[in-house]
Design a protein around this motif. Structure first.
Motif, PDB file in Angstrom:
ATOM      1  N   ALA A 186       0.869  -1.213   0.042  1.00 39.77           N
ATOM      2  CA  ALA A 186      -0.059  -0.056   0.026  1.00 39.77           C
ATOM      3  C   ALA A 186       0.838   1.151  -0.094  1.00 39.77           C
ATOM      4  CB  ALA A 186      -0.812   0.012   1.223  1.00 39.77           C
ATOM      5  N   GLU A 187       2.086   1.119   0.763  1.00 44.22           N
ATOM      6  CA  GLU A 187       2.609   2.306   0.818  1.00 44.22           C
ATOM      7  C   GLU A 187       3.452   2.739  -0.634  1.00 44.22           C
ATOM      8  OE1 GLU A 187       4.833   5.791   2.371  1.00 44.22           O
ATOM      9  OE2 GLU A 187       3.052   4.728   2.683  1.00 44.22           O
ATOM     10  N   LYS A 240       2.063   1.977  -3.492  1.00 47.40           N
ATOM     11  CA  LYS A 240       1.125   2.706  -4.298  1.00 47.40           C
ATOM     12  C   LYS A 240       0.658   3.912  -4.052  1.00 47.40           C
ATOM     13  CE  LYS A 240      -3.738   1.847  -5.931  1.00 47.40           C
ATOM     14  NZ  LYS A 240      -4.089   3.258  -5.621  1.00 47.40           N
ATOM     15  N   ARG A 241       0.713   4.205  -2.826  1.00 56.34           N
ATOM     16  CA  ARG A 241       0.606   5.622  -2.242  1.00 56.34           C
ATOM     17  C   ARG A 241       1.557   6.607  -2.923  1.00 56.34           C
ATOM     18  NH1 ARG A 241       2.181   9.785   1.188  1.00 56.34           N
ATOM     19  NH2 ARG A 241       3.717   8.382   2.023  1.00 56.34           N
ATOM     20  N   ASP A 274       1.396   6.838  -6.739  1.00 51.64           N
ATOM     21  CA  ASP A 274       0.117   7.832  -6.987  1.00 51.64           C
ATOM     22  C   ASP A 274       0.504   9.388  -7.005  1.00 51.64           C
ATOM     23  OD1 ASP A 274      -1.262   5.490  -7.711  1.00 51.64           O
ATOM     24  OD2 ASP A 274      -2.446   5.756  -5.682  1.00 51.64           O
TER      25      ASP A 274
END
Length: 303
Positions: free
Chosen positions: A279-280, A282-283, A286
């Protein structure tokens, strides 16, 4: 070379291959992009980065490569972050031997020295090295603050000339200026406070995301110093989500991801650091992708 201690000075990342050796080809590509953008100095071995993982011969190789490529056009400054005074003196001697023009220097690492011990530590290097020194004042990350009273003692040495101001307290710029005038040059050391610091009177910016976005970083500095505040502010507002990636324990991984996006680096890091996951990752991706999509057209900014 006399150092003017002003402008944008990238704390450049160290480039590695997938085999965990120095990637000098990519390192040189990044340095050339920094110089083409108009940076005012190069800082090697940033402490929050991967300098502590480098072997002595690797540090020498980076200094020699940088000095050769820069070819006296801008100063090469080597960071000193050592556990002992003996180690700091050796690091300063090595920097001078291989052609660096200045030092950026932290208080002793690991041991939390008191004010007297910290002043003596800096003083010993100032006594034994001819190179000009920028004190790196970062009590948030390193636990020791170099106070104005301590600077009063340190400024008896002509080679102590600047401070990388990373206290996160913008008013400290005015306190320094009121007390020491131009005797102590001030460079902002926190990307997310850069424009505010310049407008408060800082002389320059030791930058991180400049490694991936050199032209935008230099443009903010030059526009701000030319009084073109609205133009600088527009770029700064676009830049802020990226700049926030620098105030993070994984800043090296973040910056290297951004370097990949702009063609100025790879994601290779030296363990125990590892590339971002899940998730990190992806963050961060983005944020970088949105910023690249909305990357602004820059006004003419070079002098």
């Amino acid at each position: 070379m006399n150092i003017r201690w002003e402008g944008v000075m990238p704390a450049v990342t160290t480039k590695f291959t997938k085999l965990d050796t120095l990637d000098l080809q990519m390192f040189e590509k990044n340095l050339k992009a920094q110089m083409d953008a108009g940076v005012h100095g190069i800082i090697l071995g940033g402490t929050l980065g991967e300098a502590s993982t480098l072997e002595e011969d690797e540090k020498v190789q980076l200094i020699k490569t940088t000095v050769n490529l820069v070819s006296q056009k801008i100063p090469v400054i080597v960071n000193i972050a050592e556990q002992s005074t003996k180690g700091a003196l050796k690091a300063a001697e090595r920097a001078e031997k291989y052609g660096a023009q200045g030092l950026m220097m932290l208080p002793p690492m690991r041991y939390k020295a008191n004010a007297h011990e910290t002043v003596v530590y800096f003083s010993e290097v100032a006594k034994h090295s001819k190179l000009p020194i920028m004190v790196y004042n970062n009590p948030v990350d390193y636990g020791i603050e170099v106070t104005l009273d301590m600077f009063e003692e340190l400024l008896s040495f002509s080679t102590i000339q600047a401070v990388k101001e990373s206290t996160r307290d913008i008013t400290n710029i005015t306190r320094i200026r009121n007390r020491f005038g131009d005797r102590l040059k001030i460079l902002c050391g926190v990307d997310t406070l850069a424009l505010e610091s310049l407008l408060a009177g800082a002389d320059g910016w030791v930058a991180g995301l400049v490694c991936a976005f050199p032209r935008e970083t230099v443009a903010i500095y030059e526009l701000a110093k030319a009084g073109k505040i609205q133009e600088a502010l527009a770029i700064y507002r676009w830049f802020m989500p990226l700049l926030e990636l620098d105030i993070n324990p994984q800043l090296v991984q973040n910056i290297k991801m951004a370097e990949v996006a702009t063609g100025l680096g790879t994601e290779h890091v030296r363990p125990p650091r590892l590339p971002l996951q899940g998730a990190e990752r992806k963050r961060v991706k983005d944020i970088i992708d949105r910023s690249i999509t909305n990357r602004p057209m820059l006004p003419s900014y070079k002098k």
